[in-house]
Scaffold this motif. Structure first.
Motif, PDB file in Angstrom:
ATOM      1  N   GLU A 292       0.842  -1.190   0.000  1.00  0.00           N
ATOM      2  CA  GLU A 292       0.000   0.000   0.000  1.00  0.00           C
ATOM      3  C   GLU A 292       0.879   1.242   0.000  1.00  0.00           C
ATOM      4  OE1 GLU A 292      -3.699   2.093   2.444  1.00  0.00           O
ATOM      5  OE2 GLU A 292      -2.675   0.336   3.273  1.00  0.00           O
ATOM      6  N   PHE A 293       0.628   2.150  -0.943  1.00  0.00           N
ATOM      7  CA  PHE A 293       1.369   3.388  -1.048  1.00  0.00           C
ATOM      8  C   PHE A 293       0.372   4.533  -0.897  1.00  0.00           C
ATOM      9  CE2 PHE A 293       3.521   0.253  -3.814  1.00  0.00           C
ATOM     10  CZ  PHE A 293       4.718   0.134  -3.094  1.00  0.00           C
ATOM     11  N   LYS A 294       0.196   5.016   0.320  1.00  0.00           N
ATOM     12  CA  LYS A 294      -0.885   5.944   0.636  1.00  0.00           C
ATOM     13  C   LYS A 294      -0.789   7.246  -0.149  1.00  0.00           C
ATOM     14  CE  LYS A 294      -1.809   4.138   5.266  1.00  0.00           C
ATOM     15  NZ  LYS A 294      -1.857   4.440   6.711  1.00  0.00           N
ATOM     16  N   ARG A 295       0.423   7.761  -0.306  1.00  0.00           N
ATOM     17  CA  ARG A 295       0.551   9.041  -0.998  1.00  0.00           C
ATOM     18  C   ARG A 295       0.110   8.924  -2.457  1.00  0.00           C
ATOM     19  NH1 ARG A 295       5.257  10.268   0.607  1.00  0.00           N
ATOM     20  NH2 ARG A 295       4.619  11.735   2.206  1.00  0.00           N
ATOM     21  N   ILE A 296       0.465   7.819  -3.092  1.00  0.00           N
ATOM     22  CA  ILE A 296       0.088   7.613  -4.493  1.00  0.00           C
ATOM     23  C   ILE A 296      -1.397   7.271  -4.603  1.00  0.00           C
ATOM     24  CG2 ILE A 296       0.436   6.122  -6.506  1.00  0.00           C
ATOM     25  CD1 ILE A 296       2.645   8.170  -5.999  1.00  0.00           C
ATOM     26  N   ASN A 297      -1.895   6.509  -3.661  1.00  0.00           N
ATOM     27  CA  ASN A 297      -3.292   6.085  -3.724  1.00  0.00           C
ATOM     28  C   ASN A 297      -4.278   7.241  -3.568  1.00  0.00           C
ATOM     29  OD1 ASN A 297      -2.531   3.463  -4.119  1.00  0.00           O
ATOM     30  ND2 ASN A 297      -2.753   2.850  -1.972  1.00  0.00           N
ATOM     31  N   GLN A 298      -3.828   8.363  -2.977  1.00  0.00           N
ATOM     32  CA  GLN A 298      -4.736   9.499  -2.811  1.00  0.00           C
ATOM     33  C   GLN A 298      -4.904  10.290  -4.110  1.00  0.00           C
ATOM     34  OE1 GLN A 298      -3.378  12.676  -0.234  1.00  0.00           O
ATOM     35  NE2 GLN A 298      -1.262  12.458  -0.900  1.00  0.00           N
ATOM     36  N   LEU A 299      -4.059  10.009  -5.102  1.00  0.00           N
ATOM     37  CA  LEU A 299      -4.178  10.709  -6.373  1.00  0.00           C
ATOM     38  C   LEU A 299      -5.315  10.104  -7.185  1.00  0.00           C
ATOM     39  CD1 LEU A 299      -0.408  10.991  -7.373  1.00  0.00           C
ATOM     40  CD2 LEU A 299      -1.848  12.773  -6.387  1.00  0.00           C
TER      41      LEU A 299
ATOM     42  N   TYR B 136      -5.707   9.462 -13.672  1.00  0.00           N
ATOM     43  CA  TYR B 136      -5.256  10.498 -14.610  1.00  0.00           C
ATOM     44  C   TYR B 136      -6.131  10.408 -15.849  1.00  0.00           C
ATOM     45  CZ  TYR B 136      -1.752  13.791 -16.404  1.00  0.00           C
ATOM     46  OH  TYR B 136      -1.104  14.913 -16.870  1.00  0.00           O
TER      47      TYR B 136
ATOM     48  N   SER C   4       0.736  18.819  -6.300  1.00  0.00           N
ATOM     49  CA  SER C   4       2.039  18.969  -5.647  1.00  0.00           C
ATOM     50  C   SER C   4       1.842  19.242  -4.162  1.00  0.00           C
ATOM     51  CB  SER C   4       2.832  20.098  -6.289  1.00  0.00           C
ATOM     52  OG  SER C   4       2.132  21.328  -6.191  1.00  0.00           O
TER      53      SER C   4
ATOM     54  N   MET D  27       0.306  16.101  -2.344  1.00  0.00           N
ATOM     55  CA  MET D  27       1.320  15.093  -2.053  1.00  0.00           C
ATOM     56  C   MET D  27       2.237  15.518  -0.914  1.00  0.00           C
ATOM     57  SD  MET D  27       2.356  13.429  -5.757  1.00  0.00           S
ATOM     58  CE  MET D  27       2.529  14.969  -6.674  1.00  0.00           C
TER      59      MET D  27
END
Length: 399
Positions: A2-9, A12, A131, A134
């Motif tokens: 799980e990559f929380k910072r990426i998952n909040q994006l 695209y 930006s 993140m």
């Protein structure tokens, strides 16, 4: 994993239209792509020749400086003085970035703490908002619409944040809405920043791409601006150097210093021959941006005239390399992504769905002026036929 910072994006959305374009072209279809703002014009030959010359020198093959070589920072400051009358110190008020997109993203990491409130436009170029997201900020927004008062919307949104955000990001001429500001707007922003204690980041990417005699103002040209903010610029549009990835941040020494220090941990700067060629561009090619702007203006007039003849009412912008068009009323209910897909499949024209720039953009699509006048003319004729078929079908249903 799980990559929380990426998952909040969010997804695209531009990739959806792009994948559709690739599939059509794979089948041999001619797609007129007015989607991505990727300049199609070549970099001026003297800049390319300078790059080649510098690349042949082995001394330029070593690591460079993360903040940019001294002569490039001097050229940047000289350029600002000539264009805007702003006197800058190249040692502490200018830092070179690997394109302004990288610079904005890393500036957010350098200056924003988790939970800080940051105010950005909606819709806007995605990195303007993401930006800061993140970096852990609470991203607040103010609507950007061609038929509304930008200052009123900005002030209402500011008060909703509690009135004291950590930072405000602005971009004029604006991507994607093409909105511009006149004298007096930045003066009010500077006064407010001093009063409320926030700092301002202005993205001036389209400074030179202006139409009808309009001149885009620099935020830094306002008295007191350097005490509360900084400004990004990029050579991508003004000098047809998008793939070279040359940008810079100038202004407040604390803001510039924060980015400079972070970059010292992250990179060694761009390939030095690129920096040397950029010095030539900034020092010796002041006439080039006007030539490029003239090409975009002619393209935009063709696009505006063609869409209006097709029954799609649009207005000529004052700047940027885009046209921001409100979706025709009969299709507005579909949303911008579905309408962009429809234009691709029915008119063979690629555009960017407004929802990709923020929730306030979902009734619009963005056209990029990245095809020649003949191709743009063909695109408007395709759209005209598509809209005429739709109108005919609706009349048939009513009959």
């Amino acid at each position: 994993m799980e990559f929380k910072r990426i998952n909040q994006l969010p997804p695209y959305v531009f990739s959806i239209v792009n994948e559709m374009k690739v599939e059509f072209r794979r089948r041999g279809e001619d797609i007129i792509d007015l989607g991505m703002g990727n300049p199609d014009l070549p970099t001026p030959p003297p800049i390319v020749e300078k790059l080649v010359e510098a690349a042949r020198n082995p001394r330029n093959h070593r690591y460079s400086a993360s903040k940019g070589i001294p002569k490039l920072r001097e050229a940047i400051c000289s350029w600002y003085l000539r264009h805007y009358g702003v006197l800058l110190n190249p040692d502490c008020e200018a830092v070179v970035t690997i394109g302004s997109k990288e610079g904005i993203a890393h500036l957010a990491l350098a200056t924003i703490d988790r939970g800080d409130k940051v105010l950005v436009p909606n819709p806007t170029y995605p990195i303007h908002a993401f930006s800061f997201a993140m970096a852990g900020a609470e991203v607040c927004s103010f609507p950007m619409h061609p038929d509304r008062n930008s200052w009123t919307d900005f002030m209402e949104a500011l008060e909703k944040t509690g009135g004291y955000p950590k930072a405000v990001l602005l971009c004029y001429p604006h991507n994607p809405t093409t909105l511009t500001v006149e004298d007096g707007f930045f003066e009010k922003v500077v006064a407010l920043a001093h009063e409320r204690g926030f700092f301002v980041i202005h993205d001036l990417a389209y400074a030179d791409i202006t139409f009808g005699g309009y001149k885009a103002p620099s935020f830094l040209a306002v008295p007191g601006a350097r005490e509360v903010g900084a400004e990004f610029f990029t050579l991508s549009k003004s000098y047809n150097m998008p793939g070279w990835r040359v940008g810079f941040l100038v202004g407040n020494s604390q803001i510039v210093g924060a980015l400079t220090r972070l970059k010292s941990y992250l990179d060694y700067g761009m390939f030095q021959p690129i920096q040397i060629a950029s010095i030539l561009a900034l020092n010796q090619m002041d006439g080039i941006p006007a030539q490029i702007s003239n090409i975009y203006e002619k393209r935009c007039k063709v696009l505006v005239d063609g869409l209006n003849r097709a029954g799609w009412g649009v207005t000529m912008p004052k700047g940027s390399m885009f046209l921001w068009g409100r979706i025709p009323a009969m299709y507005r209910h579909t949303g911008s992504l579905e309408f962009a897909k429809l234009l691709m499949s029915e008119a063979r024209v690629g555009v960017s769905p407004g929802i990709g720039f923020g929730s306030e953009g979902d009734e619009y699509v963005r056209f990029a002026l990245v095809e020649n006048e003949n191709r743009i003319r063909q695109a408007t004729m395709n759209i005209k036929r598509f809209l005429a078929r739709t109108e005919k079908a609706e009349v048939g249903e009513l009959g």
